[in-house]
Design an enzyme around this catalytic site. Structure first.
Site, PDB file in Angstrom:
ATOM      1  N   CYS A 116       1.716   5.246  -6.813  1.00 40.07           N
ATOM      2  CA  CYS A 116       1.906   6.161  -5.680  1.00 40.07           C
ATOM      3  C   CYS A 116       3.002   5.695  -4.728  1.00 40.07           C
ATOM      4  O   CYS A 116       3.546   6.491  -3.974  1.00 40.07           O
ATOM      5  CB  CYS A 116       0.600   6.342  -4.921  1.00 40.07           C
ATOM      6  N   HIS A 253       2.542   9.296   2.098  1.00 43.37           N
ATOM      7  CA  HIS A 253       2.040   9.641   0.770  1.00 43.37           C
ATOM      8  C   HIS A 253       0.814  10.530   0.943  1.00 43.37           C
ATOM      9  O   HIS A 253      -0.028  10.282   1.806  1.00 43.37           O
ATOM     10  CB  HIS A 253       1.685   8.361   0.009  1.00 43.37           C
ATOM     11  N   ASN A 283      -2.799  14.893  -4.769  1.00 42.90           N
ATOM     12  CA  ASN A 283      -2.082  13.616  -4.857  1.00 42.90           C
ATOM     13  C   ASN A 283      -1.167  13.652  -6.087  1.00 42.90           C
ATOM     14  O   ASN A 283      -1.654  13.602  -7.216  1.00 42.90           O
ATOM     15  CB  ASN A 283      -3.103  12.476  -4.955  1.00 42.90           C
TER      16      ASN A 283
END
Ligand code: UT7
Length: 326
Positions: A116, A253, A283
């Site tokens: 990520c 993020h 996500n």
């Protein structure tokens, strides 16, 4: 103030798969509910890649859009850095597929793998190449197809992720190095491999010989996330000699609305300065920040001269932040 090279943003672009999957659609086949997913994560839908849509096709579309936005062509690019943990193939790097798709035959292209945190790692890597003087213009991309590594029977993970890609063009420009001048001002990267078991994929070429599935102890990741990201953000602010009040746009993020809110609150960043897209994109790992940047530039929020803080944390653990004068 000393003369220096800074990596300046010239354009931004994004690409999403055609298919949207809502929470309600997942709840039809999985022991979950729209209410649980929205309350615990803020997600209402995600995009899922279909036939013919891969990490490199999405990355290529995002990169082409960023080039168009920059008013540049593929020949202007001599560096491609692609953050991804879901490459089309074990090798070659998906960045080289993007390079070929765009018809670029010069320079260098490679992937960085920081899950990520991939986009923050890619921006920081490209920034160091550009500031060294070795390269002039970079496509920095985050692209993922996490749907292909999810265990679609595991409700604790599969409801949280989605697919997509985003890209920016960074250009080396002479700068006076002032805080008000455009470009990447500061960045901080970190990793701590002791946390491997909290977020990992249970397969790979050198172990099982399979692709594997994502496994996550969500509560444990959550427990570490806020402290880790606020730490590197504070490091960037210290390097830049400013405080959080100077940030115009906080583009974190997009893993979980609650992590985003807690991080912003800890830093004292008001909610109206936080760009949130986790509700529609879920996500998307390394793609989440450039997708969010793209949304906020297109809707007119992020403008030239604004101070933008990006940050991420993910598997490894890896984490990082970068402060960019847009
Ligand atoms: O990009 C970086 C990587 N990932 C992250 O940043 C994720 C970080 N973690 C999180 O976002 C959150 O921890 C989650 C959203 C994953 C989970 O939220 P939580 O508030 O920590 O919930 P939990 O894991 O404690 O689960 C609460 C309950 C459990 O049931 P019991 O044990 O209380 O009976 C779970 O089994 O919710 C249950 N549960 C679900 N229920 C309905 C777990 N997943 C689901 C689901 N639908 N999809």
């Amino acid at each position: 103030m000393t003369s220096q090279i800074r990596s300046c943003v010239r354009g931004v672009g994004s690409a999403l798969p055609t298919r949207v999957v809502t929470n309600h659609e997942l709840a039809a086949t999985l022991d979950t509910s729209d209410e649980w997913i929205r309350q615990r994560s803020g997600i209402t839908q995600r995009y899922v890649a279909g036939d013919g849509e891969t990490t490199s096709t999405l990355a290529t579309a995002a990169a082409a859009a960023a080039l168009k936005d920059a008013g540049l062509t593929a020949e202007d690019i001599d560096l491609i850095v692609l953050g991804t943990s879901t490459p089309d193939f074990t090798f070659p790097a998906s960045a080289t597929q993007v390079q070929a798709n765009l018809g670029i035959t010069k320079g260098v292209a490679f992937d960085v793998q920081a899950v990520c945190s991939g986009f923050v790692f890619a921006v920081t890597t490209a920034d160091k190449f550009l500031r060294s003087g070795s390269h002039k213009r970079a496509l920095v991309i985050g692209a993922e197809t996490f749907s292909r590594i999810l265990d679609w029977t595991d409700r604790t993970t599969c409801v949280l992720f989605g697919d997509g890609a985003g890209a920016i063009v960074l250009e080396a420009q002479e700068s006076d190095g002032a805080f008000r001048s455009t470009g990447v001002i500061a960045s901080r990267l970190r990793a701590d491999g002791r946390h491997r078991a909290k977020l990992f994929v249970d397969g790979g070429p050198s172990t099982t010989g399979t692709v594997g599935h994502l496994r996550m102890e969500g509560k444990e990741v959550f427990r570490h996330a806020v402290g880790m990201v606020t730490d590197v953000i504070q490091g960037c602010l210290d390097d830049a000699g400013c405080d959080a009040g100077a940030i115009d746009w906080f583009v974190p993020h997009q893993a979980n609305r609650r992590i985003i809110d807690a991080s912003a609150d800890k830093l004292g960043i008001p909610r109206e300065k936080v760009v949130v897209t986790v509700d529609r994109h879920a996500n998307t790992s390394a793609a989440s920040i450039p997708l969010a940047l793209s949304v906020a530039v297109k809707d007119g929020r992020i403008k030239t001269g604004d101070l933008v803080m990006i940050e991420a944390m993910g598997g490894g653990f890896t984490w990082g932040a970068a402060l960019i004068r847009w």
